[in-house]
Design a protein around this motif. Structure first.
Motif, mmCIF file in Angstrom:
data_model
loop_
_atom_site.group_PDB
_atom_site.id
_atom_site.type_symbol
_atom_site.label_atom_id
_atom_site.label_comp_id
_atom_site.label_asym_id
_atom_site.label_seq_id
_atom_site.Cartn_x
_atom_site.Cartn_y
_atom_site.Cartn_z
ATOM 1 N N SER A 144 0.849 -1.183 0.000
ATOM 2 C CA SER A 144 0.000 0.000 0.000
ATOM 3 C C SER A 144 0.889 1.238 0.000
ATOM 4 O O SER A 144 1.554 1.541 1.009
ATOM 5 N N ILE A 145 0.927 1.938 -1.132
ATOM 6 C CA ILE A 145 1.800 3.107 -1.235
ATOM 7 C C ILE A 145 1.244 4.309 -0.464
ATOM 8 O O ILE A 145 1.907 5.333 -0.347
ATOM 9 N N ARG A 146 0.020 4.180 0.047
ATOM 10 C CA ARG A 146 -0.556 5.256 0.854
ATOM 11 C C ARG A 146 -0.036 5.243 2.287
ATOM 12 O O ARG A 146 -0.226 6.201 3.016
ATOM 13 N N LYS A 147 0.602 4.131 2.666
ATOM 14 C CA LYS A 147 1.134 4.016 4.019
ATOM 15 C C LYS A 147 2.654 4.116 3.979
ATOM 16 O O LYS A 147 3.292 3.804 2.976
ATOM 17 N N LEU A 148 3.229 4.528 5.103
ATOM 18 C CA LEU A 148 4.661 4.788 5.165
ATOM 19 C C LEU A 148 5.479 3.536 4.871
ATOM 20 O O LEU A 148 6.471 3.586 4.133
ATOM 21 N N HIS A 149 5.061 2.390 5.439
ATOM 22 C CA HIS A 149 5.837 1.166 5.216
ATOM 23 C C HIS A 149 5.762 0.718 3.761
ATOM 24 O O HIS A 149 6.724 0.171 3.214
ATOM 25 N N GLY A 150 4.625 0.951 3.109
ATOM 26 C CA GLY A 150 4.498 0.614 1.692
ATOM 27 C C GLY A 150 5.383 1.489 0.831
ATOM 28 O O GLY A 150 6.049 1.011 -0.101
ATOM 29 N N MET A 151 5.420 2.774 1.132
ATOM 30 C CA MET A 151 6.285 3.697 0.404
ATOM 31 C C MET A 151 7.755 3.333 0.611
ATOM 32 O O MET A 151 8.570 3.422 -0.322
ATOM 33 N N ALA A 152 8.101 2.913 1.828
ATOM 34 C CA ALA A 152 9.493 2.542 2.126
ATOM 35 C C ALA A 152 9.915 1.333 1.304
ATOM 36 O O ALA A 152 11.043 1.278 0.791
ATOM 37 N N LYS A 153 9.030 0.351 1.159
ATOM 38 C CA LYS A 153 9.358 -0.850 0.391
ATOM 39 C C LYS A 153 9.517 -0.541 -1.095
ATOM 40 O O LYS A 153 10.442 -1.030 -1.748
ATOM 41 N N GLU B 153 5.420 -3.462 8.536
ATOM 42 C CA GLU B 153 4.178 -4.062 8.065
ATOM 43 C C GLU B 153 3.823 -5.304 8.881
ATOM 44 O O GLU B 153 2.661 -5.508 9.245
ATOM 45 N N GLU B 154 4.835 -6.139 9.167
ATOM 46 C CA GLU B 154 4.594 -7.341 9.957
ATOM 47 C C GLU B 154 4.143 -6.985 11.370
ATOM 48 O O GLU B 154 3.266 -7.650 11.932
ATOM 49 N N LYS B 155 4.728 -5.932 11.941
ATOM 50 C CA LYS B 155 4.350 -5.509 13.289
ATOM 51 C C LYS B 155 2.904 -5.028 13.323
ATOM 52 O O LYS B 155 2.141 -5.363 14.238
ATOM 53 N N MET B 156 2.515 -4.278 12.301
ATOM 54 C CA MET B 156 1.129 -3.806 12.223
ATOM 55 C C MET B 156 0.164 -4.962 12.001
ATOM 56 O O MET B 156 -0.934 -4.987 12.535
ATOM 57 N N SER B 157 0.601 -5.962 11.217
ATOM 58 C CA SER B 157 -0.244 -7.123 10.953
ATOM 59 C C SER B 157 -0.482 -7.933 12.216
ATOM 60 O O SER B 157 -1.580 -8.406 12.480
ATOM 61 N N VAL B 158 0.585 -8.075 13.029
ATOM 62 C CA VAL B 158 0.457 -8.806 14.291
ATOM 63 C C VAL B 158 -0.463 -8.064 15.254
ATOM 64 O O VAL B 158 -1.280 -8.657 15.957
ATOM 65 N N GLU B 159 -0.345 -6.748 15.271
ATOM 66 C CA GLU B 159 -1.167 -5.948 16.188
ATOM 67 C C GLU B 159 -2.646 -5.985 15.798
ATOM 68 O O GLU B 159 -3.524 -5.996 16.659
ATOM 69 N N THR B 160 -2.913 -6.017 14.483
ATOM 70 C CA THR B 160 -4.307 -5.989 14.031
ATOM 71 C C THR B 160 -4.956 -7.373 14.033
ATOM 72 O O THR B 160 -6.101 -7.536 14.417
ATOM 73 N N ASN B 161 -4.194 -8.376 13.636
ATOM 74 C CA ASN B 161 -4.773 -9.724 13.498
ATOM 75 C C ASN B 161 -4.471 -10.628 14.682
ATOM 76 O O ASN B 161 -5.077 -11.685 14.817
ATOM 77 N N GLY B 162 -3.470 -10.254 15.466
ATOM 78 C CA GLY B 162 -3.122 -11.091 16.615
ATOM 79 C C GLY B 162 -2.191 -12.216 16.257
ATOM 80 O O GLY B 162 -1.673 -12.907 17.108
ATOM 81 N N GLN B 163 -1.922 -12.419 14.955
ATOM 82 C CA GLN B 163 -1.008 -13.479 14.539
ATOM 83 C C GLN B 163 -0.571 -13.213 13.105
ATOM 84 O O GLN B 163 -1.206 -12.509 12.370
ATOM 85 N N ASN B 164 0.579 -13.814 12.759
ATOM 86 C CA ASN B 164 1.091 -13.696 11.390
ATOM 87 C C ASN B 164 1.077 -15.075 10.777
ATOM 88 O O ASN B 164 1.899 -15.896 11.079
ATOM 89 N N LEU B 165 0.094 -15.329 9.896
ATOM 90 C CA LEU B 165 -0.249 -16.684 9.541
ATOM 91 C C LEU B 165 0.852 -17.432 8.820
ATOM 92 O O LEU B 165 1.447 -18.127 9.177
ATOM 93 N N ASP B 166 1.272 -17.367 7.728
ATOM 94 C CA ASP B 166 2.252 -18.285 7.161
ATOM 95 C C ASP B 166 3.649 -17.750 7.062
ATOM 96 O O ASP B 166 4.373 -18.204 6.241
#
Length: 361
Positions: free
Chosen positions: A132-141, A335-348
């Motif tokens: 997502s280029i609208r978010k800082l981590h997406g722009m960084a990647k 991005e992974e940190k935000m995913s863990v915070e929102t979903n509670g887990q990082n699936l695969d």
């Protein structure tokens, strides 16, 4: 008692740093030894055959006796693994050793830093990753990917004036100028640079394909050993067609044997497990952060052992490479940190990331 536990914890933390530093030294040795062996006349295609043979022999005992998982291996899955080995290991390794014959060990170590970036780009292309280029981590990647690839191109094609670090060897430099700058060899350098980038792209494609394959066959050691075995057979067919001289296949107790044994046993075996061990303790981003060390070590040893001339253009390209790499890693970690915070887990992530962080050929 508390002080003993505290000291043990500190030692454990330092052991991760020591392990990753040791891994990068091994990778630097791989670039230096392979370049030396091929420069002394070893056929690059024959080199790959022996390397993969040593890797298969080294991994086979661990695959059969220490891999606890024993999934079913159907003919259809076996054929898929064969194709993945062909498109990834066989193609990338053969291109890599052809390219290193035309370039330098330093260039090989530098362009290896583009593999995480190329893997990210290919993952987006195959819709295995979103950005997502609208978010800082997406722009960084995205920005990090552009900077890293640009750095690789600058390193390859922009030389600039030499860095005079070796004034104590003036006569050697005059007699042995940078091979990439001598007349017709400029064409070979360009050919080698493009071939090296193609090799890294093929390796990145292999890393991307590991995710779907590992879901069907989760035995990591057996899968790696099987792919090395298939790659050995495929590379042998390739080498037989390309090299008809039987004497090119002879191995003696010399640098050629040392190089293929080192790349097959040490690089494929020891570094794989060291990285897996560190990933389990520190995470994948921690391991990827250390990749520029092999570039620095390779450049220093190349300058002293082979009087390789360092140039400002190459240094600028290397800085762009490392900056872009860290930009992508920072964006991925965020991005992974935000995913863990929102979903509670990082699936695969864990199974795929272990192989994605083994970024060297």
């Amino acid at each position: 008692m508390n002080s003993i536990l505290r000291d043990a914890k500190v030692m454990q933390n330092y052991s991760s740093y020591a392990a990753m530093f040791f891994v990068q030294l091994i990778y630097a040795g791989m670039a230096l030894l392979s370049k030396a062996a091929i420069a002394k006349g070893m056929n690059p295609f024959v080199f790959v055959v022996y390397r993969q043979a040593f890797a298969t022999i080294a991994l086979a005992p661990f695959a059969f006796f220490f891999d606890s998982k024993n999934p079913t291996l159907s003919y259809k899955l076996l054929f898929r693994i064969f194709l993945v080995s062909l498109c990834g290991l066989t193609l990338s390794l053969n291109l890599y050793y052809v390219a290193i014959n035309y370039t330098t060990a330093t260039f090989a170590a530098a362009t290896t830093n583009t593999i995480p970036v190329l893997t990210f780009v290919l993952a987006i292309f195959f819709r295995l990753e979103r950005v997502s280029i609208r978010k800082l981590h997406g722009m960084a990647k995205v920005l990090g990917s552009v900077i890293s690839v640009s750095g690789a191109l600058v390193f390859a094609f922009v030389k600039g004036p030499p860095i005079k670090l070796m004034k104590w060897y003036p006569e050697t430099q005059n007699q042995s100028p940078d091979p990439s700058m001598k007349g017709s060899s400029i064409e070979k350098w360009i050919k080698g640079s493009l071939t090296m980038l193609a090799a890294n792209t093929a390796w990145s494609l292999w890393l991307v394909m590991q995710g779907p394959i590992m879901k069907q066959y989760p035995a990591k050691i057996r899968l790696t050993a099987l792919q090395c075995f298939f790659s050995c057979i495929q590379s042998a067919c390739w080498a037989i067609v390309a090299e008809r001289n039987p004497s090119a296949w002879k191995l003696g107790w010399d640098l050629h044997l040392l190089s293929v044994a080192y790349c097959g046993v040490i690089v494929t075996g020891i570094t794989y497990w060291l990285q897996v061990w560190v990933i389990e303790k520190k995470g994948p981003v921690f391991t990827a952060i250390f990749t520029p060390i092999s570039l620095i070590v390779t450049a220093i040893f190349s300058a002293f052992l082979w009087k390789e001339t360092l140039r400002w253009g190459s240094v600028g390209g290397a800085v762009l490479l490392v900056t872009g790499l860290y930009g992508v890693l920072w964006g991925k970690k965020k991005e992974e940190k935000m995913s863990v915070e929102t979903n509670g887990q990082n699936l695969d992530a864990k199974e795929e990331i272990i192989l994605e962080c083994i970024t060297h050929h």
